[in-house]
Write a protein that holds these residues in place. Structure first.
Motif, mmCIF file in Angstrom:
data_model
loop_
_atom_site.group_PDB
_atom_site.id
_atom_site.type_symbol
_atom_site.label_atom_id
_atom_site.label_comp_id
_atom_site.label_asym_id
_atom_site.label_seq_id
_atom_site.Cartn_x
_atom_site.Cartn_y
_atom_site.Cartn_z
ATOM 1 N N PRO A 302 0.929 -1.197 0.085
ATOM 2 C CA PRO A 302 0.224 -0.027 -0.091
ATOM 3 C C PRO A 302 0.751 1.209 -0.137
ATOM 4 O O PRO A 302 0.400 2.295 -0.614
ATOM 5 C CB PRO A 302 -0.911 -0.020 1.405
ATOM 6 N N GLU A 303 1.916 1.228 0.507
ATOM 7 C CA GLU A 303 2.897 2.231 0.456
ATOM 8 C C GLU A 303 3.325 2.686 -1.067
ATOM 9 O O GLU A 303 3.836 3.893 -1.001
ATOM 10 C CB GLU A 303 4.002 2.145 1.389
ATOM 11 N N ASP A 304 3.320 1.844 -1.892
ATOM 12 C CA ASP A 304 3.739 2.142 -3.146
ATOM 13 C C ASP A 304 2.508 2.844 -3.838
ATOM 14 O O ASP A 304 2.903 3.525 -4.833
ATOM 15 C CB ASP A 304 4.058 0.782 -4.174
ATOM 16 N N LEU A 305 1.309 2.600 -3.334
ATOM 17 C CA LEU A 305 0.165 3.427 -3.913
ATOM 18 C C LEU A 305 0.148 4.870 -3.731
ATOM 19 O O LEU A 305 -0.073 5.841 -4.594
ATOM 20 C CB LEU A 305 -1.124 2.658 -3.562
ATOM 21 N N ILE A 306 0.815 5.297 -2.577
ATOM 22 C CA ILE A 306 1.037 6.609 -2.224
ATOM 23 C C ILE A 306 1.672 7.349 -3.331
ATOM 24 O O ILE A 306 3.036 7.009 -3.375
ATOM 25 C CB ILE A 306 1.375 6.760 -0.737
ATOM 26 N N ALA B 538 -0.223 13.155 1.465
ATOM 27 C CA ALA B 538 -0.162 12.543 0.172
ATOM 28 C C ALA B 538 -1.168 11.649 -0.017
ATOM 29 O O ALA B 538 -1.633 11.637 -1.320
ATOM 30 C CB ALA B 538 1.203 11.974 0.254
ATOM 31 N N ILE B 539 -1.885 11.004 0.675
ATOM 32 C CA ILE B 539 -2.951 10.123 0.463
ATOM 33 C C ILE B 539 -4.232 10.912 0.011
ATOM 34 O O ILE B 539 -4.923 10.552 -1.066
ATOM 35 C CB ILE B 539 -3.476 9.588 1.814
ATOM 36 N N MET B 540 -3.996 12.236 0.292
ATOM 37 C CA MET B 540 -5.263 13.059 -0.186
ATOM 38 C C MET B 540 -5.186 13.182 -1.624
ATOM 39 O O MET B 540 -6.027 13.659 -2.529
ATOM 40 C CB MET B 540 -5.344 14.446 0.527
ATOM 41 N N MET B 541 -4.027 13.273 -2.151
ATOM 42 C CA MET B 541 -3.742 13.421 -3.591
ATOM 43 C C MET B 541 -3.786 12.244 -4.394
ATOM 44 O O MET B 541 -3.467 12.219 -5.649
ATOM 45 C CB MET B 541 -2.150 14.080 -3.650
ATOM 46 N N MET B 542 -4.205 11.111 -3.803
ATOM 47 C CA MET B 542 -4.296 9.738 -4.751
ATOM 48 C C MET B 542 -5.328 9.983 -5.494
ATOM 49 O O MET B 542 -6.166 10.669 -5.354
ATOM 50 C CB MET B 542 -4.355 8.763 -3.586
ATOM 51 N N LYS B 547 -6.974 5.198 -4.928
ATOM 52 C CA LYS B 547 -7.565 5.411 -3.330
ATOM 53 C C LYS B 547 -8.203 4.240 -2.938
ATOM 54 O O LYS B 547 -8.238 3.727 -1.896
ATOM 55 C CB LYS B 547 -8.357 6.781 -3.572
ATOM 56 N N TYR B 548 -9.224 3.607 -4.104
ATOM 57 C CA TYR B 548 -10.033 2.551 -3.707
ATOM 58 C C TYR B 548 -9.137 1.316 -3.253
ATOM 59 O O TYR B 548 -9.439 0.518 -2.271
ATOM 60 C CB TYR B 548 -10.738 2.286 -4.965
ATOM 61 N N LEU B 549 -8.291 1.042 -3.986
ATOM 62 C CA LEU B 549 -7.415 -0.209 -3.588
ATOM 63 C C LEU B 549 -6.621 0.053 -2.529
ATOM 64 O O LEU B 549 -6.725 -0.930 -1.502
ATOM 65 C CB LEU B 549 -6.436 -0.281 -4.833
#
Lengths: 657, 589
Positions: A302-306, B538-542, B547-549
């Motif tokens: 999941p860290e790679d998705l960020i 950073a998560i906000m910018m996904m 984001k779903y995954l």
């Protein structure tokens, strides 16, 4: 012996039969029949002598008056019986011989058994021989014994045929020989067990893997058991009552475990698992009935998705902490604005006042009661349907006098034309003048927003109204003139804004943003916001980028050079976005939302057209309390510092530095 | 435009699949025969990607096979045998009907049979392939070997299954391949490592099965047919890889020992021999005598790209494995009659112990209960009448736990009448963040050679119990301390009241600037916070998809954590309740 015993068995019965017959005869008075019966008795002892119908069901004679025929062919009539249940009962109670009275179907008469007969019945019932005198344990006489006797039983000499070979057999054998010779009869097949039942099957392992084997999917192995399956699991894996009830309620397919974990004190108390054969069988079914498929497992860290973004620290300066709170208003603060020098802050609130604050000290210097909710103070304020121009006289005297001059300059005022009917300009007098109100522009409808042109001479006001041609008005202050730029408005106008450098005019309706060229008097672009309802709009000081906030929590960034679709949609807020703002020269923009937060983003715009803007959220600022589902209502940047002001429904203005 | 009109469903995926019924018709087989063929040949249905396209527009649920697979079945010689068998049955029925007993006999003698050798070879082109797939075969054979010989299947099948499983177990004993065992409520799981393949199978407890009615035994029998063939060949190869005689024979010494015993109980010599084999008591005869072929030392070659650490770890693992193989060496174990003899004998012999049992339980016992050299006796009853001093009387779980822990665990937890520690599954490998039962932690600590924390705690507790009176004194002291604290509180309050009074009287308080305390800012924590915020931003910018995954993955992780926490909480509650009960008991005494 046998015949003897038979005789003896039935002898008693015969007697009884004859007895009863005699009685009956006596009763009935049939004399002739009696003799014949007695005659028959001798002949055939077993049969009922009087009735000749044979062994047929007597129901067949139910509907007839007779029962059958006697030997002479005469009808035997049924005895007249008039016994009902009561008579039966009385008979049962009173007759001492009732228990040994038997109904004879063939004659329709009742027979009372004698003592001898009763004894016989009892003996038979207990499985003994009927004859009392019969000895069942007599010694047997062996006619043939295993001992070889001296004399043969027969002394016949052997036949001749036992010495001569049989012709028939010879014929048969020759036939078989012929058949074998001809190959018609084959010897019994011998199973080919030369190599034994099992041998080294993989002795010559050919490495030629067929295509089949490449495509073959081996069946997945049965999952290995966990701690729950132990016969003596740790106590935390056992079900408590809740879990047990849940397990029992659930459908077999939904259960997490196919069994209930159990604990046994010792190995010898573990019983057989009742579903063992079932489970094996189900596995068999799975092996040959289940379609197999290669499933690509998403194995992503999941860290790679960020996304990798530049660190906020490298993008400084931006506001990080709340440093000042401006208290004083008693209602929602709808709007705020900062003076171009950055020294003063004006705020308009629902409590009907406009306050002027000193930014650095958070002191309220001036309060102007205007009556009615204030939507927008930009050194001017607009009430329900009036726009007031205020001069706060807080700035340097020179500036103040200049602006006073501008506001009081009547010379430029020309005789108004067509727009006169729309708005009325009036000057403030007396008390209002002292308070700082200089001009009033009376609008026909409620004004929602006012936007200044960069030069400060023009201002536009918005009066949202469905399908009205009068929604936007542009006023020129110096000449006290107003005009309605659009003949027709499409949709509900939410926000308007002037282009900071060029003669363009931005109109945000519910779903889209239209850009008009004021010189050519035509629409140049229409931006699709992809949002349900635009709430706010801000134009980048460079003029090539626009951001729109919407009530469905989105913020869309348009790059006017790129497309009419948003370059980037930001869904940072949990609730409706209420206000957006750009900083004058720092690459920052902020959005305020009903969830009580202000999010500051870094948005660098590059000068070369090839590089797209870089958008990085850098800080989430919290501080405003949410009241009545309203959080932060307006946000604006300090003109020179990387500071941001926000006003909220909790009647405070906060400064973040 | 010219050209022929394209018809639907005449190309593409519609032509690659075939429904079951059509396949059956193509092969000219009845459904049971088709099923048998599929089982034997390992053909399974396929789920087409676009079901509607394959199903010619209909959405009715159908089973599809690949057309290629069915074509492949067409050339199978066994299909002919199936037909022969059908003819045979017809002829036999006719002969019966005509009461022609000679022809019945002749037909019986010429009953068509078939062999599955070529199918095994075809399905498993290499030996490793066969080993990889042998789990199910073992489970099935072990199940069938426990069936009563009452008509659910052929007696020969049951006998064959028994023979093959005994062979397999004997091989495992000789090669010392057993790794893990687990007593579950379903049966006993064994895991072995044969030629680098981990093989797991499940053996039911020794009870009569009540045969369910909703199980098709014909399907099971077909599978068993295949599996017995497979297992036979695998056994053959495995025996030969160890230079053992196949079919297995007990080696001379063991045989001689066994010969002494009376064999009157068995009608046939062969029967008694197979029983002796299945007793798992003696070692097997070898083609080459055992002394000569000591395993050569395996040289270690560093794999390229593998650093020293990894190699060392591997070496260590190897050593551990060797140690595990000799786990029970030197023990002399006697099995009481109430314990599962076969399982325990199998496990104990796999790790090098000497095992014996009562003569009346099974053939092949090597020493008696009265033997003074016995070190352990395995008993599963509350107490033993006659106890020898020089041996441990332990419950069977000790053996299983030792195997899983790979060390000899302390025996005192497993004495007679003692509440057993939980039996844990050796197959669970806890990852980071998973719940680990405290017993496992204890064993892990024991392995590292430490005394676990819990044990110490228990000891402390014991000590405390021993010094109960002192504790009470301590408690008194505690109470005093509490009182002191309370007094302090009171004083403080008084002070405050005084100040308030002064204020109300209008006296100005002495204004004083007290030196402020320096707030100790933990730099590490600050940094951590900063990092967390960075991540949040950073998560906000996904992007929406990612984001779903991401949310899904995180949800799964959180659920795992929640479950682990729940288990931990349950355990804690249980332990607390137990402690309270213990204390109460102690007080009562």
């Amino acid at each position: 012996d046998l015949s003897d015993s038979e005789d003896s068995v039935f002898s008693g019965l015969e007697d009884s039969g004859s007895d009863s017959e005699e009685e009956e005869e006596e009763e009935g008075g049939g004399g002739g029949g009696g003799r014949s019966v007695r005659f028959c008795e001798v002949l055939c002892a077993v049969q009922d002598i009087r009735n000749t119908v044979g062994n047929v069901p007597m129901e067949w004679y139910r509907d007839f008056p007779h029962l059958g025929y006697d030997l002479d062919g005469r009808k035997i009539y049924k005895p007249i019986r008039s016994q009902d249940e009561l008579d039966h009962f009385l008979d049962k109670m009173e007759n001492p011989d009732y228990w040994r009275t038997v109904h004879d179907k063939q004659t329709g008469s009742d027979i009372t058994l004698s003592e001898e007969q009763v004894a016989l019945v009892r003996r038979l019932q207990s499985g003994r021989f009927g004859d009392v005198d019969f000895n069942e344990y007599q010694p047997t006489v062996e006619y043939f014994s295993r001992d070889v006797m001296l004399h043969p039983v027969t002394n016949r000499p052997a036949d001749k045929r036992s010495f001569i070979p049989s012709l028939i057999e010879k014929e048969k054998v020759s036939k078989l020989v012929h058949a074998i010779k001809m190959g018609w009869i084959k010897p019994r097949r011998v199973e080919d067990d030369s190599r034994g039942r099992y041998y080294d099957l993989w002795a010559s392992e050919d490495s030629s893997i067929l295509a089949r084997h490449k495509m073959h999917l081996p069946a997945p192995k049965i999952p290995l058991p966990g701690h729950q399956e132990s016969y003596n699991p740790p106590p935390e894996f056992l079900f408590n009552e809740e879990e047990r009830a849940l397990w029992e309620q659930q459908d077999a397919a939904d259960r997490k475990l196919p069994f209930v974990p159990r604990k046994f004190s010792s190995l010898r108390s573990v019983p057989a698992f009742p579903r063992f054969v079932h489970e094996r069988f189900e596995r068999c079914l799975d092996l040959y009935l289940c379609p197999r498929q290669r499933k690509m497992r998403v194995n992503v860290d999941p860290e790679d998705l960020i996304p990798k973004l530049p660190k906020p620290r490298d993008l400084q300066p931006f506001p990080t902490t709340q440093s000042l709170v401006y208290r004083g208003h008693s209602g929602l603060i709808r709007s705020i604005s900062v003076s171009p020098t950055g020294q003063w802050l004006a705020s308009g609130s629902d409590d009907g006042s406009v306050r002027f604050w000193e930014v650095c000290s958070s002191r309220c210097l001036k309060t102007v009661q205007v009556g009615g909710a204030v939507r927008r103070p930009v050194c001017l304020t607009h009430l329900d349907s009036r726009v007031l121009l205020l001069s706060p006289s807080l700035a340097d005297r020179q500036v103040v006098s200049a602006s006073e001059l501008l506001l009081s300059d009547k010379e430029g005022a020309e005789p108004v034309q067509g727009a006169e009917s729309l708005v009325t300009w009036s000057e403030a007098e007396g008390e209002e003048l002292n308070e700082g109100i200089r001009l009033k522009i009376q609008h026909p409808k409620a004004v929602h927003q006012v936007a200044w042109h960069a030069k400060g001479d023009y201002l536009a006001s918005v009066m949202p109204d469905h399908s009205s041609h009068l929604q936007v008005l542009i006023h020129q202050v110096s000449r006290r003139r107003s005009q309605n730029p659009f003949r027709r408005n499409k949709g509900l106008v939410q926000r308007v804004s002037f282009h900071p450098l060029r003669p363009y005019f931005f109109v945000a309706t519910q779903r889209s943003v239209r850009i008009y060229n004021l010189l050519k008097q035509e629409m140049t672009k229409k931006l699709q916001a992809n949002a349900k309802w635009i709430s706010s709009m801000a134009v980048h000081p460079g003029g090539d980028h626009v951001i729109c906030g919407s009530y469905d929590c989105r913020l869309s960034w348009f790059d006017l050079d790129l497309s009419t679709k948003p370059y980037r949609m930001l869904r940072h807020h949990k609730k409706a976005v209420r206000g957006v703002a750009y900083h004058r020269f720092y690459p920052l923009f902020a959005s305020a939302s009903d969830d009580g937060s202000v999010i500051v983003c870094h948005g660098t715009v590059y000068n070369d057209l090839l590089q797209n803007p870089l958008i990085v959220p850098v800080k989430v600022l919290r501080g405003h309390a949410v009241s009545q589902d309203l959080g932060v209502l307006d946000v604006t940047f300090h003109p020179s510092q990387p500071w941001v002001f926000s006003s909220g429904a909790d009647a405070t203005i906060r400064l973040y530095t | 435009m010219g050209g022929l009109q394209k018809k639907k469903f005449e190309r593409g995926s519609a032509t690659n699949y075939i429904t079951r019924n059509k396949a059956r018709k193509k092969l000219q087989l009845s459904l049971p025969d088709f099923r048998r063929l599929c089982i034997l040949k390992g053909i399974y249905p396929h789920e087409p990607k676009h079901k509607k396209k394959v199903n010619k527009g209909s959405t009715a649920p159908r089973t599809f096979y690949l057309l290629k697979d069915i074509r492949f079945l067409l050339h199978e010689p066994i299909v002919g045998k199936f037909r022969d068998y059908k003819v045979f049955v017809r002829k036999l029925r006719k002969a019966y009907g005509k009461s022609e007993w000679t022809s019945v006999e002749r037909l019986r003698e010429n009953k068509p049979t078939y062999k599955l050798d070529h199918i095994i070879k075809e399905r498993y082109p290499t030996f490793i392939d066969a080993l990889r797939d042998i789990d199910d075969a073992l489970c099935m054979c072990f199940l069938f070997s426990t069936f009563a010989r009452t008509g659910k299947c052929h007696v020969q099948t049951i006998q064959l299954c028994r023979r093959l499983t005994v062979e397999w177990m004997n091989y495992i004993i000789t090669s010392r391949a057993l790794r893990k065992v687990f007593l579950s409520i379903k049966g006993i799981y064994y895991q072995v490592e044969v030629m680098g393949q981990l093989i797991t199978w499940l053996v039911p407890y020794q009870f009569a099965h009540d045969h369910p009615t909703d199980v098709d035994y014909r399907v099971m029998a077909t599978f068993t047919e295949l599996y017995t063939t497979l297992l036979g060949f695998v056994n053959f190869r495995l025996y030969h890889s160890l230079n053992l005689v196949y079919p297995p024979k007990l080696d001379g010494k063991a045989e001689a020992e066994l010969k002494e015993e009376d064999e009157e109980g068995y009608a046939m010599n062969s029967e008694s021999y197979s029983e002796k084999l299945s007793a798992l008591g003696g070692s097997l005869a070898r083609v080459v005598s055992a002394g000569e072929e000591e395993e050569a030392e395996v040289d270690q070659f560093p794999v390229e790209g593998e650093d020293m650490e990894k190699m060392e770890a591997r070496e260590k693992e190897q050593k551990e494995l060797e140690a595990q193989k000799r786990l029970f060496e030197g023990l002399k174990v006697f099995l009481n009659r109430e314990v599962p003899r076969e399982s325990l004998a199998f496990i104990l012999r796999c790790f090098g112990a000497e095992v014996s049992w009562d003569k009346s339980v099974c053939i092949g016992s090597t020493f008696d209960v009265t033997d003074e050299t016995i070190t352990h006796q395995i008993v599963d009853r509350p107490n033993a009448e006659k106890q020898y001093i020089n041996r441990y009387y332990i419950q069977p779980q000790w053996v299983y736990d030792c195997v899983n822990a790979k060390i000899l665990l302390p025996v005192q937890d497993y004495f007679l009448g003692v509440t057993l520690p939980p039996h844990l599954s050796p197959f669970v490998e806890e990852k980071e963040g998973d719940y680990i039962p405290p017993e496992k932690l204890k064993i892990m600590a024991l392995k590292r050679g430490e005394k676990s924390a819990q044990e110490e705690e228990e000891e402390e507790e014991e000590e405390e119990e021993g010094e109960g009176e002192e504790e009470e004194e301590d408690e008194d002291e505690d109470a005093e301390e509490d009182e002191d604290e309370e007094e302090e509180d009171v004083a403080e309050e008084m002070n405050l009241k005084k100040m308030e009074k002064q204020r109300s009287q209008g006296k100005s308080l002495s204004v004083k600037v007290t030196p402020g305390k320096v707030k100790a800012e933990n730099p590490a924590r600050l940094e951590q916070e900063e990092k967390a915020e960075e991540k949040r931003l950073a998560i906000m910018m996904m992007k929406k998809k990612e984001k779903y995954l991401y949310d899904k993955i995180m949800f799964g992780k959180k659920r795992k954590i929640r479950e682990a926490n729940k288990l931990a909480a349950k355990r804690k509650a249980h332990d607390d309740a137990e402690k309270v009960a213990k204390k109460k008991k102690a007080k009562k005494q």
